[in-house]
Scaffold this motif. Structure first.
Motif, short mmCIF file in Angstrom:
data_model
loop_
_atom_site.label_atom_id
_atom_site.label_comp_id
_atom_site.label_asym_id
_atom_site.label_seq_id
_atom_site.Cartn_x
_atom_site.Cartn_y
_atom_site.Cartn_z
N THR A 39 0.82 -1.21 0.00
CA THR A 39 0.00 0.00 0.00
C THR A 39 0.85 1.26 0.00
O THR A 39 1.89 1.32 0.65
N ILE A 41 0.12 5.37 0.84
CA ILE A 41 -0.87 6.30 1.38
C ILE A 41 -0.29 7.71 1.24
O ILE A 41 0.80 7.99 1.75
N TYR A 48 -6.86 12.05 1.99
CA TYR A 48 -5.94 10.92 1.99
C TYR A 48 -6.23 10.12 0.72
O TYR A 48 -7.39 9.96 0.34
N VAL A 50 -5.34 6.34 -0.76
CA VAL A 50 -4.77 5.02 -0.48
C VAL A 50 -4.76 4.24 -1.78
O VAL A 50 -5.79 4.11 -2.44
N ALA A 52 -3.74 0.50 -3.09
CA ALA A 52 -3.41 -0.84 -2.59
C ALA A 52 -3.34 -1.83 -3.74
O ALA A 52 -4.22 -1.85 -4.60
N TYR A 104 -6.13 0.55 8.28
CA TYR A 104 -5.35 1.78 8.34
C TYR A 104 -6.11 2.80 9.18
O TYR A 104 -7.31 3.00 8.96
N LYS A 124 -7.86 2.11 -5.52
CA LYS A 124 -7.60 3.49 -5.11
C LYS A 124 -8.78 3.98 -4.28
O LYS A 124 -9.92 3.96 -4.75
#
Length: 142
Positions: A39, A41, A48, A50, A52, A104, A124
């Motif tokens: 991941t 971030i 934010y 993220v 992955a 998270y 995403k």
């Protein structure tokens, strides 16, 4: 791996406990590493983001949840063990089912504006920040 197994089975008396435990350790930690979701971030002033990696997991088998400031990403990939192709019937597979899950801590998020997309094995998730929520940076000691 198959060559090592055949070699050991043909000469079992030469196998030492060290070799056995070394293989066990290597396989254990390789399996643990392979089940981690890799991941990235990113944080900006407003959100934010993220990203992955979930390669080979169909979009329908991915779950994204946000609750109490925690983003949870999970997924599952299943490969049919009864595969038969022009080379013959599959007699051994170590890739039948893979489940992954990571969490998270991302607080102060506008929960109703979270968006997720999935393309080319990359999930995403965009989590807009909630600037109205107060963030405590220090706690006085009494």
């Amino acid at each position: 791996m198959l060559n090592k197994i055949q070699q050991r089975n043909s000469d079992i008396y030469s196998m030492t406990p060290f070799n056995f435990f070394e293989d066990f350790r290597r396989n254990l930690f390789n399996d643990l590493k392979s089940n981690l979701i890799k991941t990235d971030i990113h944080e900006t002033d407003n959100e934010y983001v993220v990203e992955a990696e979930l390669p080979g997991i169909p979009k329908e088998d991915i779950q994204v949840n946000y609750e109490n400031g925690v983003l949870t990403i999970s997924g599952q990939r299943q490969i049919d063990a009864a595969i038969e192709d022009e080379k013959g019937k599959l007699i051994h597979s170590e890739r039948s089912l893979t489940s992954v899950r990571r969490q998270y801590l991302l607080e102060n998020v506008k929960e109703d504006e979270i968006k997720a997309s999935y393309s080319d094995g990359i999930l995403k998730v965009t989590l807009p920040k909630d600037s109205n929520k107060e963030i405590k940076t220090s706690i006085p000691i009494e």
